[in-house]
Design a protein around this motif. Structure first.
Motif, short mmCIF file in Angstrom:
data_model
loop_
_atom_site.label_atom_id
_atom_site.label_comp_id
_atom_site.label_asym_id
_atom_site.label_seq_id
_atom_site.Cartn_x
_atom_site.Cartn_y
_atom_site.Cartn_z
N SER A 110 -30.52 -3.06 -17.20
CA SER A 110 -30.68 -1.70 -17.71
C SER A 110 -30.75 -1.69 -19.23
O SER A 110 -29.77 -1.99 -19.91
CB SER A 110 -29.52 -0.82 -17.24
OG SER A 110 -29.64 0.46 -17.78
N SER A 111 -31.92 -1.34 -19.78
CA SER A 111 -32.05 -1.24 -21.23
C SER A 111 -31.73 0.17 -21.71
O SER A 111 -31.65 0.42 -22.90
CB SER A 111 -33.46 -1.64 -21.67
OG SER A 111 -34.41 -0.75 -21.12
N GLN A 112 -31.56 1.12 -20.77
CA GLN A 112 -31.25 2.50 -21.10
C GLN A 112 -30.08 2.94 -20.20
O GLN A 112 -30.26 3.64 -19.22
CB GLN A 112 -32.47 3.38 -20.93
CG GLN A 112 -33.60 2.91 -21.83
CD GLN A 112 -34.81 3.80 -21.82
OE1 GLN A 112 -35.18 4.30 -22.85
NE2 GLN A 112 -35.42 4.00 -20.68
N PRO A 113 -28.86 2.50 -20.55
CA PRO A 113 -27.71 2.64 -19.66
C PRO A 113 -27.21 4.08 -19.49
O PRO A 113 -27.34 4.91 -20.39
CB PRO A 113 -26.64 1.79 -20.33
CG PRO A 113 -27.00 1.81 -21.78
CD PRO A 113 -28.51 1.83 -21.81
N THR A 114 -26.62 4.33 -18.34
CA THR A 114 -25.89 5.58 -18.11
C THR A 114 -24.45 5.38 -18.56
O THR A 114 -23.96 4.25 -18.66
CB THR A 114 -25.92 5.97 -16.61
OG1 THR A 114 -25.40 4.88 -15.84
CG2 THR A 114 -27.34 6.28 -16.16
N PHE A 115 -23.77 6.48 -18.84
CA PHE A 115 -22.40 6.40 -19.33
C PHE A 115 -21.68 7.72 -19.06
O PHE A 115 -22.29 8.73 -18.71
CB PHE A 115 -22.38 6.11 -20.85
CG PHE A 115 -23.05 7.18 -21.66
CD1 PHE A 115 -22.33 8.28 -22.11
CD2 PHE A 115 -24.40 7.10 -21.94
CE1 PHE A 115 -22.95 9.28 -22.84
CE2 PHE A 115 -25.03 8.11 -22.67
CZ PHE A 115 -24.31 9.20 -23.11
N GLY A 116 -20.37 7.68 -19.24
CA GLY A 116 -19.55 8.89 -19.17
C GLY A 116 -18.32 8.69 -20.03
O GLY A 116 -17.85 7.57 -20.19
N PHE A 117 -17.83 9.78 -20.62
CA PHE A 117 -16.59 9.69 -21.39
C PHE A 117 -15.86 11.02 -21.37
O PHE A 117 -16.44 12.07 -21.10
CB PHE A 117 -16.82 9.21 -22.83
CG PHE A 117 -17.69 10.09 -23.68
CD1 PHE A 117 -17.15 11.14 -24.41
CD2 PHE A 117 -19.05 9.85 -23.79
CE1 PHE A 117 -17.93 11.94 -25.22
CE2 PHE A 117 -19.85 10.64 -24.59
CZ PHE A 117 -19.30 11.70 -25.31
N THR A 118 -14.56 10.94 -21.65
CA THR A 118 -13.69 12.10 -21.69
C THR A 118 -13.14 12.26 -23.10
O THR A 118 -12.77 11.27 -23.74
CB THR A 118 -12.52 11.91 -20.70
OG1 THR A 118 -13.04 11.74 -19.39
CG2 THR A 118 -11.58 13.11 -20.72
N VAL A 119 -13.11 13.50 -23.58
CA VAL A 119 -12.50 13.80 -24.87
C VAL A 119 -11.25 14.63 -24.62
O VAL A 119 -11.32 15.69 -23.98
CB VAL A 119 -13.46 14.57 -25.81
CG1 VAL A 119 -12.76 14.89 -27.13
CG2 VAL A 119 -14.73 13.77 -26.06
#
Length: 149
Positions: free
Chosen positions: A80-89
């Motif tokens: 994957s050269s264009q990764p998915t992600f998630g984060f919490t603030v």
């Protein structure tokens, strides 16, 4: 001679296009969104875990806005050269929390862009107010370049 020049031009364009397509979008670094909020994402480990700080430019609170911690994960599949992600603030200045999910893209000009969707959960005092506790939206982040001194 004209055929050779045309061939070299086509070959050069193909190599440039292939190089751009293969360019990997990297989450690490400093980002600004379309509303002026900023964040810094620090190193992503082998499992895809990362942390950083988020400084919002928008808020409904009268409290002093201070940078807040973020914690997330990136999909680390090697292909994957264009990764998915998630984060919490976890907002330091209020009783609310926001989760972001998105994908890191490299656009046609070679710029990295984070396209995100978020859910903000605000604290409410009782269950009858639950209906107004969650907001949803989108943001587009672009990489912040270092300031020239």
């Amino acid at each position: 001679m004209v055929q050779m020049t045309s061939f070299l031009l086509v070959l050069s364009l193909a190599l440039v296009a292939a190089g751009q397509a293969a360019r990997k979008c990297v989450l690490i670094g400093n980002w600004t969104n379309d509303l002026g909020s900023t964040m810094e994402i620090k190193a992503v480990n082998e499992e895809g875990s990362f942390n950083g700080t988020y400084n919002t430019s928008v808020s409904a609170t009268s409290n002093k806005i201070v940078p807040s911690p973020l914690q997330g994960y990136q999909n680390c599949k090697k292909e994957s050269s264009q990764p998915t992600f998630g984060f919490t603030v976890n907002w330091n200045f209020s009783d609310s929390i926001t989760v972001f999910t998105g994908q890191c893209f490299v656009d046609k000009k070679g710029k990295e862009v984070l396209k995100t969707m978020w859910l903000l959960r605000s604290h409410v005092d009782n269950i009858t107010d639950d209906w107004k506790a969650t907001s949803v939206g989108t943001n587009i982040f672009t990489r912040r370049l270092p300031q020239k001194v």
